[in-house]
Enzyme design. Structure first.
Site, PDB file in Angstrom:
ATOM      1  N   SER A 100      19.386 -49.232   7.647  1.00  0.00           N
ATOM      2  CA  SER A 100      19.800 -48.265   6.618  1.00  0.00           C
ATOM      3  C   SER A 100      20.056 -46.898   7.210  1.00  0.00           C
ATOM      4  O   SER A 100      20.870 -46.127   6.704  1.00  0.00           O
ATOM      5  CB  SER A 100      18.707 -48.128   5.552  1.00  0.00           C
ATOM      6  OG  SER A 100      18.817 -49.113   4.577  1.00  0.00           O
TER       7      SER A 100
ATOM      8  N   ASP B 145      23.368 -46.367  -3.385  1.00  0.00           N
ATOM      9  CA  ASP B 145      21.992 -46.480  -2.902  1.00  0.00           C
ATOM     10  C   ASP B 145      21.000 -46.326  -4.057  1.00  0.00           C
ATOM     11  O   ASP B 145      21.259 -46.786  -5.172  1.00  0.00           O
ATOM     12  CB  ASP B 145      21.766 -45.408  -1.819  1.00  0.00           C
ATOM     13  CG  ASP B 145      20.793 -45.844  -0.755  1.00  0.00           C
ATOM     14  OD1 ASP B 145      19.593 -45.956  -1.057  1.00  0.00           O
ATOM     15  OD2 ASP B 145      21.213 -46.058   0.394  1.00  0.00           O
TER      16      ASP B 145
ATOM     17  N   HIS C  13      15.204 -43.215  -0.555  1.00  0.00           N
ATOM     18  CA  HIS C  13      16.100 -43.819   0.420  1.00  0.00           C
ATOM     19  C   HIS C  13      17.486 -43.183   0.423  1.00  0.00           C
ATOM     20  O   HIS C  13      18.031 -42.823   1.475  1.00  0.00           O
ATOM     21  CB  HIS C  13      16.200 -45.319   0.117  1.00  0.00           C
ATOM     22  CG  HIS C  13      16.885 -46.130   1.148  1.00  0.00           C
ATOM     23  ND1 HIS C  13      18.232 -46.388   1.114  1.00  0.00           N
ATOM     24  CD2 HIS C  13      16.411 -46.761   2.245  1.00  0.00           C
ATOM     25  CE1 HIS C  13      18.561 -47.150   2.143  1.00  0.00           C
ATOM     26  NE2 HIS C  13      17.468 -47.398   2.843  1.00  0.00           N
TER      27      HIS C  13
END
Length: 799
Positions: A524, A189, A226
């Site tokens: 996600s 990620d 994220h």
């Protein structure tokens, strides 16, 4: 307009014909003619419509004929790092001798054999000719699959906000003793804040790797968050708990602030497998419904090596065919997004006396409290066109309502842009007759209206009536639903059902860099729920293979019901359904694969038969007898499935089940047919989704367009999931109010354009040599493919 453009296309076998002798004479009186002799120079396969005549530096992934360590292992062959290094060295050396400007960045040997390189596109032909090269793939751009993010202040935070893990059964799994202990999950990620108090327990001395900065510190990048949020959903254990709170984590930073690319994603996959990960999560993607071959190869061999790969399905829904790579991968578990049960409300708008808005409805909202907060106040509303970021420039939206027209791009982006401009709410009106979709979890409270009421609001502004008030009331409770933004399948070319399963992905609260918490939404957020569930399954069943984990999750998923119809969402919306961890832990039967596609049936007359099979594993301590039934929606004439009536499988054993589908296309309308294979053991029924197509599938013929400044002109092109037999680009004026104005010129007409995109170099002039002024324009794209015509218009910018 910055463009990150993935070069992904159908396979093209390249070769060069060398004229060894030239003879163009003619002999009329019995003489002889020298014949042209052709010698084929074999080249490697090239995947992608790379403009081989351009001198533009182009990044590619090179696959070698020498098999990777894992591939060779699973084929019963011996392979070593040293031998692969030697083979790579020969090819790299030859490349640098042939192409002086060639640069090599990444080298691979474990789940992919090859390297990444940058070289002028017109020199790639030399790369293809080098001994030892098997194939050349495009270096695709990836971004994090997230729609919106809202950090939660310490004052507002409550541990009860993390309610998605309990919803899928995590708490009950913990009570049964399964917390992910001893299982390692790799998060590929944007990095991870491993110092966060809810995550620090999951990391040892070795924490992973940063492929963006090329160091061994995978700390989340500045302004990024994220990967930290994804990691918390997997394994947080503090103020909040992830799905597998005792799992170990490894972080691999492959996405920087502007995203990442195949070369780093493949490197991350490789290292995660070598580092001993049991599960890997890839909450990243691109919008092209086509496999990124290099990444797919790496994921397939990672799965073969025993690492469960979980990917997000994308955020381009709700239309079919919107799934993007790597969610298109055959073997990885692709995950769609659901919204947890929520309350539904009615809405009424008021402006000036006597003006009514009967089509006003609540479209979506971030929380009940924020929606109801609109009541009892009068707000100024401001028209911002399509709601692009540029539409808010020079306008004061602070504490106001944004009036937005449908069109141009996703609803969620419109709401996010309005929120960023300071708006407390939005009204989105349709740009055609009729009602548009609800979108749960919008960044700000959003009301929708039909076109007629939108025109009334615009007329009110013209009259100087720019105040609006709301009356919003509770209506009813809605069970788990599919998020409107969640990308849908099927996958082009393979025609597979995607996603495989679904999980919560709307307003998911998890960890945020700097010891904080945030609510994010997107597929996600769904993917790490499944990665965490896989960790729980592997703790209980360490001997399971990756197919077993995937089957358990798919076989025990529950149907998500569309409240608008009262029926289950289509397979290509939800996959096998929403995961339920406890049922997966307790299953006594595994059916793999967990979904089937029979592909397309295009025979003009007569019957076409396709074969398929699946494996049944009886995990119980007693023999089981299974019966089978296959039903296609509506029981259409022309589809007949033949399979075993009953099958006995002994305890702890497995058997293969063969079945055939016979389709008589003369009795069926062209289109998509959805069915279910029901497998019954006398107590429990397992539903296996299946689909087939009659005629050419109804995928969108064009899904996007672009205009990108380049040396010597502009690259103009379109995204074509199935290619195009006829393709035409027309340029139109964009009017000040955001509508399509007059025709300017046809920029180009082409035939037999390949999939999934086409581009050409345009010199920036129109109408016989007039320089087109810089600014925003409308690019109309006309496509003909397999008897279907489609014409779409896109906003482009000439810079």
């Amino acid at each position: 307009m910055k463009r990150y453009f993935p070069r992904v296309l159908l396979t093209v076998v390249a070769f060069v014909m060398i004229f060894s002798t030239f003879g163009f004479g003619a002999a009329a009186n019995g003489g002889t003619t020298s014949q042209t002799k052709l010698t084929e120079l074999p080249l490697a396969e090239i995947f992608g419509d790379i403009e081989l005549s351009s001198s533009r530096p182009t990044s590619v992934i090179v696959e070698l004929k020498a098999e990777s360590i894992v591939e060779a292992k699973h084929k019963g062959k011996k392979q070593t790092k040293a031998s692969l290094k030697s083979e790579r060295g020969k090819v790299i050396g030859a490349l640098k001798n042939s192409v002086k400007d060639a640069e090599v960045k990444r080298e691979y040997d474990y789940v992919f054999s090859g390297f990444s390189a940058k070289l002028p596109a017109n020199e790639i032909i030399k790369l293809l000719a080098l001994p030892g090269v098997k194939a050349v793939y495009p270096n695709v751009h990836y971004t994090a699959d997230v729609i919106s993010a809202e950090e939660i202040s310490a004052e507002e935070f409550s541990p009860n906000m993390m309610n998605s893990a309990p919803f899928i059964g995590s708490n009950d799994a913990w009570d049964a003793g399964f917390t992910g202990e001893g299982v390692t999950v790799a998060v590929i990620d944007t990095g991870v804040d491993y110092t966060h108090p809810d995550l620090a327990h999951a990391f040892g001395d070795y924490k992973g790797y940063d492929f963006v900065d090329d160091d061994n510190d995978p700390q989340e990048g500045a302004t990024q968050y994220h990967g930290t949020h994804v990691s918390g959903t997997v394994a947080a254990n503090g103020a909040i708990k992830g799905v597998a709170p005792d799992a170990n984590l490894l972080g691999y930073r492959v996405l920087g602030p502007d995203g990442g690319s195949t070369e780093d994603v493949v490197a991350g996959i490789e290292l995660a497998v070598q580092d001993g990960a049991d599960v890997m999560n890839l909450s990243l993607g691109n919008s092209l419904n086509n496999p990124d071959w290099a990444t797919s190869i790496a994921l397939d061999w990672a799965m073969a090596e025993g690492v469960v790969a979980v990917t997000s399905n994308g955020n381009a829904g709700p239309n079919n065919w919107t799934v993007g790579s790597p969610g298109t991968s055959r073997d990885a578990i692709s995950v769609g997004a659901t919204q947890l049960p929520y309350n539904e409300y009615t809405a009424a708008l008021s402006t000036s006396e006597g003006v009514e808005y009967p089509t006003a409805k609540v479209m979506g909202f971030p929380s009940d409290a924020e929606l109801l907060a609109l009541n009892g106040e009068e707000y100024e509303f401001v028209y911002v066109g399509l709601g692009a970021e540029s539409d808010f420039e020079g306008k004061d939206l602070e504490g106001k309502i944004a009036l937005i027209s449908r069109g141009g791009f996703a609803f969620v982006d419109k709401a996010e842009n309005a929120k960023n401009a300071g708006a407390v709410g939005a009204i989105i009106f349709n740009n055609v007759a009729g009602e548009h979709a609800d979108v749960p979890g919008m960044a700000i409270p959003t009301i929708k209206t039909e076109l007629s009421d939108g025109q009334k609001l615009l007329a009110e502004l013209e009259e100087g009536n720019n105040k609006v008030s709301f009356n919003i009331e509770f209506s009813n409770w809605v069970d788990e639903t599919m998020a409107d933004f969640s990308s849908r399948g099927p996958v082009t070319l393979s025609w597979m059902i995607k996603p495989d399963v679904s999980a919560p992905g709307v307003n998911i609260v998890s960890t945020f860099p700097g010891n904080g918490y945030a609510a994010l939404q997107g597929t996600s957020m769904s993917s790490p729920h499944v990665a965490g569930a896989a960790a729980l399954l592997l703790q209980k069943n360490p001997q399971w293979g990756t197919d077993d984990v995937k089957a358990a999750l798919m076989n025990t998923a529950v149907d998500v019901i569309d409240p608008a119809t009262g029926e289950a969402y289509a397979h290509n919306s939800q996959g096998a359904g929403s995961i339920r961890i406890v049922d997966a832990l307790n299953t006594e039967t595994l059916v793999a694969p967990g979904s089937h596609s029979f592909g397309k049936f295009v025979k003009d007359s007569g019957k076409q038969v396709e074969k398929n099979s699946f494996e049944i594993k009886n995990l119980s301590s007693e023999s089981k007898t299974y019966s089978f039934d296959v039903q296609f929606a509506g029981n259409p004439d022309g589809i007949k499935v033949m399979t075993s009536k009953n099958l006995k499988v002994n305890a702890g054993k497995s058997q293969q089940v063969n079945f055939n589908v016979q389709v008589d296309t003369s009795k069926l309308e062209p289109g998509y047919y959805e069915g279910t294979i029901e497998i019954y053991d006398g107590e429990v029924t397992i539903d296996v989704p299946t689909i087939l197509f009659v005629g050419e599938p109804d995928y969108p013929r064009v899904t996007g367009a672009f205009m990108d400044k380049a040396e010597g002109g502009y690259y103009v092109g379109a995204y074509l999931p199935g290619g195009a037999e006829v393709l035409e680009y027309n340029l139109f004026v964009l009017t000040p109010d955001g509508k399509i104005g007059g025709y300017v010129d046809t920029l180009g007409t082409f035939t037999n354009a390949p999939t999934p995109y086409h581009e050409f170099l345009w010199d920036g002039t129109v109408q016989g040599g007039i320089d087109l002024p810089n600014g925003d324009w409308v690019l109309g794209v006309y496509v003909e493919k397999a008897g279907v015509t489609e014409y779409k218009a896109y906003l482009v910018t000439k810079e």
